[in-house]
Design a protein around this motif. Structure first.
Motif, PDB file in Angstrom:
ATOM      1  N   GLY A  35       5.915   6.539   1.454  1.00  9.31           N
ATOM      2  CA  GLY A  35       4.780   6.076   2.255  1.00  9.31           C
ATOM      3  C   GLY A  35       4.417   4.626   2.007  1.00  9.31           C
ATOM      4  N   THR A  36       5.236   3.921   1.262  1.00  8.05           N
ATOM      5  CA  THR A  36       4.956   2.514   0.963  1.00  8.05           C
ATOM      6  C   THR A  36       5.048   1.665   2.231  1.00  8.05           C
ATOM      7  OG1 THR A  36       5.856   2.761  -1.265  1.00  8.05           O
ATOM      8  CG2 THR A  36       5.636   0.518  -0.409  1.00  8.05           C
ATOM      9  N   THR A  50       0.833  -1.194   0.000  1.00 17.23           N
ATOM     10  CA  THR A  50       0.000   0.000   0.000  1.00 17.23           C
ATOM     11  C   THR A  50       0.869   1.247   0.000  1.00 17.23           C
ATOM     12  OG1 THR A  50      -0.097   0.158   2.427  1.00 17.23           O
ATOM     13  CG2 THR A  50      -1.744  -1.227   1.336  1.00 17.23           C
ATOM     14  N   GLY A  51       0.226   2.393  -0.298  1.00 17.29           N
ATOM     15  CA  GLY A  51       0.929   3.658  -0.295  1.00 17.29           C
ATOM     16  C   GLY A  51       1.828   3.795  -1.512  1.00 17.29           C
TER      17      GLY A  51
END
Length: 355
Positions: A212-213, A207-208
């Motif tokens: 921000g992953t 996600t992200g």
């Protein structure tokens, strides 16, 4: 140049022509050979040696433990590599085989994977990061269960690129890490990242974006016993191949169930398999530590493939064993003509495919 373009013609020893990449720890090199030819210097397709990186007396590129190949927009084929003495990196194949990026996750990195498009790298460290000079962020945790002491240790680390830099490995930054007991294996199947450890096989969603992953547990988590290696089944993409302390199995990603494999003797010879792979032809091959070639035996120094070597590795083998599609042994490959015996830790099909 893609290594697959250098594949050699089929011979009587293998039903299909494909390339095999090995982590060879005696000379600490990645080597690629055709499955259907003797593993001699003349038949060696590609090799790579890590640069010197000695920190506090420790060669942090020592004991290469994982290799896999991936395709990128900016560099074409790359090799992802880890060394259990400390390092993980990305090798630019065919352009001087230069390191595009490297980092030291600590805690004996045993596996590495890349998430395409995002340019994200994930590493799996098998033990606590007691080798971190700044102090461990992930110390071993000891508990007493059933009257016995249990030690849990290991973690996953996520490196993500700066915004807009997914094709630039130099921008990779450590953005997250979390405990994962005995983390030994990683595999991205095109949708999910699978992590294999001492007790569990877990499916993660990615996600992200950019810094921000993150990895998010999807709730699919299955029990294993001494999880060690994970790979795609290139003959049947429904499956992942999983090696554990004393067995090899395949995992159906659709039904989320483990299934037995017709390989070896589950009561005897499936102990100590470090890696198991399957080519699109249906052939299997594995690396199984020499110490586990006989039931109940422990490897002793007289089994050392290279007597006199200052390092006695009891987790390697001097051969890669091949099997036909029904699981019957067919032939084995060892180094020949090098003046020393190979000490293989892992072997994989040389391909950039995920499944």
């Amino acid at each position: 140049m893609p290594l697959a373009s250098l594949a050699m013609p089929t011979t009587a020893h293998a039903s299909s022509s494909y390339l095999v990449a090995v982590c060879e720890q005696y000379k600490n090199m990645i080597k690629v050979f055709p499955a259907d030819k003797p593993w001699t210097p003349a038949n060696e397709v590609w090799s790579w040696s890590p640069p010197a990186a000695v920190v506090a007396g420790v060669d942090t590129w020592g004991n290469l433990a994982d290799v896999r190949f991936r395709n990128t927009t900016a560099f074409g084929w790359i090799a992802l590599v880890t060394a259990s003495s400390g390092k993980a990196g990305i090798v630019n194949i065919g352009d001087g085989d230069a390191l595009l990026w490297s980092a030291r996750p600590y805690g004996q990195p045993h596996a590495i994977e890349r998430i395409p498009d995002r340019g994200v790298i994930v590493t799996a460290s098998a033990v606590a990061d007691s080798d971190n000079p700044d102090g461990p962020r992930h110390p071993a945790v000891k508990t007493v269960e059933g009257g016995k002491e249990v030690v849990r240790q290991g973690f996953l680390t996520i490196y993500a690129p700066q915004p807009g830099q997914s094709d630039n490995p130099a921008s990779l930054t450590r953005v997250d890490e979390f405990e994962y007991n005995g983390a030994h294996g990683l595999w991205y199947d095109g949708t999910y990242l699978w992590a294999l450890g001492e007790e569990t096989l877990t499916r993660y969603a990615i996600t992200g974006s950019d810094l921000g992953t993150r990895l998010v547990n999807t709730g699919v988590q299955l029990a294993v016993s001494g999880g060690h290696g994970i790979d795609a089944d290139y003959h049947d993409p429904r499956y992942l191949l999983v090696t554990e302390g004393s067995r090899v199995r395949r995992f159906n990603k659709q039904t989320l169930r483990f299934e037995s494999l017709p390989i070896g003797d589950p009561a005897l010879t499936n102990r100590g398999v470090k890696s198991l792979s399957r080519d699109a032809s249906g052939e299997y091959f594995w690396v199984k530590s020499t110490k586990d070639d006989a039931a109940g035996s422990d490897r002793t120094p007289d089994m050392d493939p290279n007597p006199g070597d200052s390092t006695f590795r009891n987790w390697v083998s001097d051969k890669v064993q091949f099997f036909d599609g029904n699981g019957a042994k067919t032939f084995a490959r060892s180094l020949s003509g090098y003046g020393y015996n190979g000490e293989f830790y892992r072997a994989r099909v040389e391909t950039v495919g995920f499944s």
